[in-house]
Design a protein around this motif. Structure first.
Motif, PDB file in Angstrom:
ATOM      1  N   LEU A   1       7.601  59.450  23.619  1.00 47.15           N
ATOM      2  CA  LEU A   1       8.759  58.578  23.473  1.00 47.15           C
ATOM      3  C   LEU A   1       8.478  57.472  22.468  1.00 47.15           C
ATOM      4  CD1 LEU A   1       9.267  58.185  27.300  1.00 47.15           C
ATOM      5  CD2 LEU A   1      10.797  59.507  25.833  1.00 47.15           C
ATOM      6  N   THR A   2       9.545  56.961  21.863  1.00 42.32           N
ATOM      7  CA  THR A   2       9.449  55.783  21.007  1.00 42.32           C
ATOM      8  C   THR A   2      10.080  54.617  21.741  1.00 42.32           C
ATOM      9  OG1 THR A   2       9.537  57.088  18.970  1.00 42.32           O
ATOM     10  CG2 THR A   2      10.103  54.750  18.799  1.00 42.32           C
TER      11      THR A   2
ATOM     12  N   MET B   1      12.153  42.086  41.372  1.00 37.13           N
ATOM     13  CA  MET B   1      11.370  41.529  40.275  1.00 37.13           C
ATOM     14  C   MET B   1      11.481  42.342  38.976  1.00 37.13           C
ATOM     15  SD  MET B   1       9.760  38.752  41.219  1.00 37.13           S
ATOM     16  CE  MET B   1       8.342  38.596  40.157  1.00 37.13           C
ATOM     17  N   CYS B   2      11.674  43.633  39.078  1.00 35.79           N
ATOM     18  CA  CYS B   2      11.583  44.528  37.903  1.00 35.79           C
ATOM     19  C   CYS B   2      12.840  44.448  37.045  1.00 35.79           C
ATOM     20  CB  CYS B   2      11.313  45.956  38.342  1.00 35.79           C
ATOM     21  SG  CYS B   2      12.497  46.605  39.550  1.00 35.79           S
ATOM     22  N   SER B   3      13.032  43.298  36.435  1.00 38.18           N
ATOM     23  CA  SER B   3      14.284  43.017  35.721  1.00 38.18           C
ATOM     24  C   SER B   3      14.189  43.398  34.247  1.00 38.18           C
ATOM     25  CB  SER B   3      14.615  41.525  35.855  1.00 38.18           C
ATOM     26  OG  SER B   3      13.474  40.738  35.531  1.00 38.18           O
ATOM     27  N   LEU B   4      14.665  44.580  33.889  1.00 32.86           N
ATOM     28  CA  LEU B   4      14.645  45.044  32.508  1.00 32.86           C
ATOM     29  C   LEU B   4      16.012  45.580  32.103  1.00 32.86           C
ATOM     30  CD1 LEU B   4      11.281  47.068  32.450  1.00 32.86           C
ATOM     31  CD2 LEU B   4      11.642  44.671  31.835  1.00 32.86           C
ATOM     32  N   VAL B   5      16.403  45.307  30.874  1.00 32.63           N
ATOM     33  CA  VAL B   5      17.584  45.950  30.285  1.00 32.63           C
ATOM     34  C   VAL B   5      17.081  47.142  29.495  1.00 32.63           C
ATOM     35  CG1 VAL B   5      19.513  45.695  28.686  1.00 32.63           C
ATOM     36  CG2 VAL B   5      18.876  43.795  30.182  1.00 32.63           C
ATOM     37  N   ILE B   6      17.523  48.328  29.875  1.00 30.69           N
ATOM     38  CA  ILE B   6      17.034  49.571  29.281  1.00 30.69           C
ATOM     39  C   ILE B   6      18.189  50.286  28.598  1.00 30.69           C
ATOM     40  CG2 ILE B   6      15.902  51.783  29.764  1.00 30.69           C
ATOM     41  CD1 ILE B   6      14.797  50.366  32.352  1.00 30.69           C
ATOM     42  N   ASN B   7      18.070  50.424  27.291  1.00 27.19           N
ATOM     43  CA  ASN B   7      19.143  51.026  26.487  1.00 27.19           C
ATOM     44  C   ASN B   7      20.493  50.366  26.774  1.00 27.19           C
ATOM     45  OD1 ASN B   7      17.396  52.713  25.159  1.00 27.19           O
ATOM     46  ND2 ASN B   7      17.912  54.542  26.327  1.00 27.19           N
TER      47      ASN B   7
ATOM     48  N   ILE C   1      13.762  54.510  23.388  1.00 24.90           N
ATOM     49  CA  ILE C   1      14.191  53.662  24.506  1.00 24.90           C
ATOM     50  C   ILE C   1      14.044  52.205  24.099  1.00 24.90           C
ATOM     51  CG2 ILE C   1      13.857  53.079  26.935  1.00 24.90           C
ATOM     52  CD1 ILE C   1      12.538  55.797  27.330  1.00 24.90           C
ATOM     53  N   VAL C   2      15.138  51.457  24.196  1.00 22.77           N
ATOM     54  CA  VAL C   2      15.134  50.030  23.866  1.00 22.77           C
ATOM     55  C   VAL C   2      14.989  49.245  25.162  1.00 22.77           C
ATOM     56  CG1 VAL C   2      16.403  48.132  22.786  1.00 22.77           C
ATOM     57  CG2 VAL C   2      16.607  50.461  21.866  1.00 22.77           C
ATOM     58  N   ILE C   3      13.974  48.378  25.208  1.00 27.34           N
ATOM     59  CA  ILE C   3      13.669  47.625  26.434  1.00 27.34           C
ATOM     60  C   ILE C   3      13.724  46.138  26.135  1.00 27.34           C
ATOM     61  CG2 ILE C   3      12.068  47.391  28.373  1.00 27.34           C
ATOM     62  CD1 ILE C   3      10.700  49.949  27.375  1.00 27.34           C
ATOM     63  N   GLU C   4      14.586  45.420  26.888  1.00 24.67           N
ATOM     64  CA  GLU C   4      14.792  43.985  26.670  1.00 24.67           C
ATOM     65  C   GLU C   4      14.709  43.230  27.998  1.00 24.67           C
ATOM     66  OE1 GLU C   4      18.368  43.198  24.097  1.00 24.67           O
ATOM     67  OE2 GLU C   4      18.705  45.328  24.521  1.00 24.67           O
ATOM     68  N   PRO C   5      14.519  41.919  27.933  1.00 28.79           N
ATOM     69  CA  PRO C   5      14.600  41.096  29.149  1.00 28.79           C
ATOM     70  C   PRO C   5      16.048  40.768  29.472  1.00 28.79           C
ATOM     71  CG  PRO C   5      14.061  39.706  27.287  1.00 28.79           C
ATOM     72  CD  PRO C   5      14.116  41.121  26.753  1.00 28.79           C
ATOM     73  N   TRP C   6      16.293  40.165  30.641  1.00 30.22           N
ATOM     74  CA  TRP C   6      17.620  39.623  30.937  1.00 30.22           C
ATOM     75  C   TRP C   6      17.965  38.602  29.846  1.00 30.22           C
ATOM     76  CZ3 TRP C   6      18.046  43.404  33.656  1.00 30.22           C
ATOM     77  CH2 TRP C   6      17.998  43.541  35.040  1.00 30.22           C
TER      78      TRP C   6
END
Length: 259
Positions: free
Chosen positions: A7-8, A69-75, A101-106
């Motif tokens: 994956l990228t 706790m696992c707070s991620l914005v995924i795609n 896959i684009v991974i960002e914080p809240w």
């Protein structure tokens, strides 16, 4: 038998809330489809550490969909592409070999970035501390467990109490509103006889604190409910508004006297 994929990842990297962040491209190799999303990040971090690079900083604790706790914005979606689950419950079989896959914080002013994908959500704690509790000075009243409560009311209060405070509602809202979270915490007490002592004070104090933290207002688009991993309902916001305006009309003076 598990299938493996490459994956990228386009991961948001940021030292702290005072510095600018940017997306960094990282390759995730030989990822088993039965891994959870957080296990995939663990594998990536092990590889980065072996290379002498800084591992990706992200929050996690129970990894069972309980702690929030696992707070991620995924795609582009809080907690990823599946409904009704947290990031730690998301498995890599939801993706395919070669995918980016684009991974960002809240993203919210009230959730400043601590580092990379982890944000400071103590604003939620301060809202809870403002009124999300039942007074212990109850005097000689019956024990709470002996007070009969209709099943419909008990079920509705329990459904509100299932909110884990992850902040997905804030991340999904275009105004970064925390009203779904706050309304759930108000509702779980407003529905029960044990929560009536501070009923009006609670609504005003928690909403005032929410505003002070810098969260936006609700525009009823429903994105919060759609992305909530616990299915908290928008009807809680309507109840919160009734509690708040009821306090303003009938109990504001008493509330300010007791605050």
């Amino acid at each position: 038998m598990a299938q493996h994929m490459n994956l990228t990842l386009k991961v948001w990297r940021q030292k702290n809330d005072k510095t600018k962040g940017k997306f960094v491209t990282i390759q995730a190799k030989d990822i088993a489809d039965d891994m959870s999303f957080l296990e995939m990040l663990d594998v990536v971090n092990e590889d980065l550490t072996r290379k002498g690079e800084d591992p990706i900083y992200f929050d996690h604790d129970c990894r069972e969909g309980i702690c929030g706790m696992c707070s991620l914005v995924i795609n582009g979606r809080p907690h990823g592409p599946k409904y009704g689950i947290t990031t730690c419950q998301l498995h890599m079989r939801s993706f395919h070999d070669g995918q980016t896959i684009v991974i960002e914080p809240w993203r919210a002013a009230a959730f400043p970035v601590l580092k990379d994908l982890a944000v400071d959500r103590t604003s939620f704690d301060r809202i809870q501390q403002a009124g999300g509790y039942v007074n212990v000075n109850t005097g000689g009243v019956p024990d709470a467990n002996t007070i009969p409560i209709p099943k419909r009311i008990a079920d509705e209060a329990f459904e509100s109490a299932t909110c884990i405070g992850c902040g997905a509602c804030v991340a999904a809202c275009k105004n970064a509103s925390a009203m779904l979270f706050v309304s759930a915490k108000i509702s779980q007490f407003a529905l029960l006889p044990q929560g009536q002592t501070e009923r009006y004070e609670r609504a005003q104090a928690m909403i005032d604190q929410m505003d002070a933290e810098g969260f936006g207002n609700c525009t009823n688009t429903g994105a919060c409910e759609a992305e909530c991993p616990k299915g908290i309902k928008l009807s809680n916001i309507a109840r919160m508004n009734r509690e708040y305006f009821g306090a303003k009309f009938f109990r504001e003076e008493d509330v300010h006297t007791h605050s």
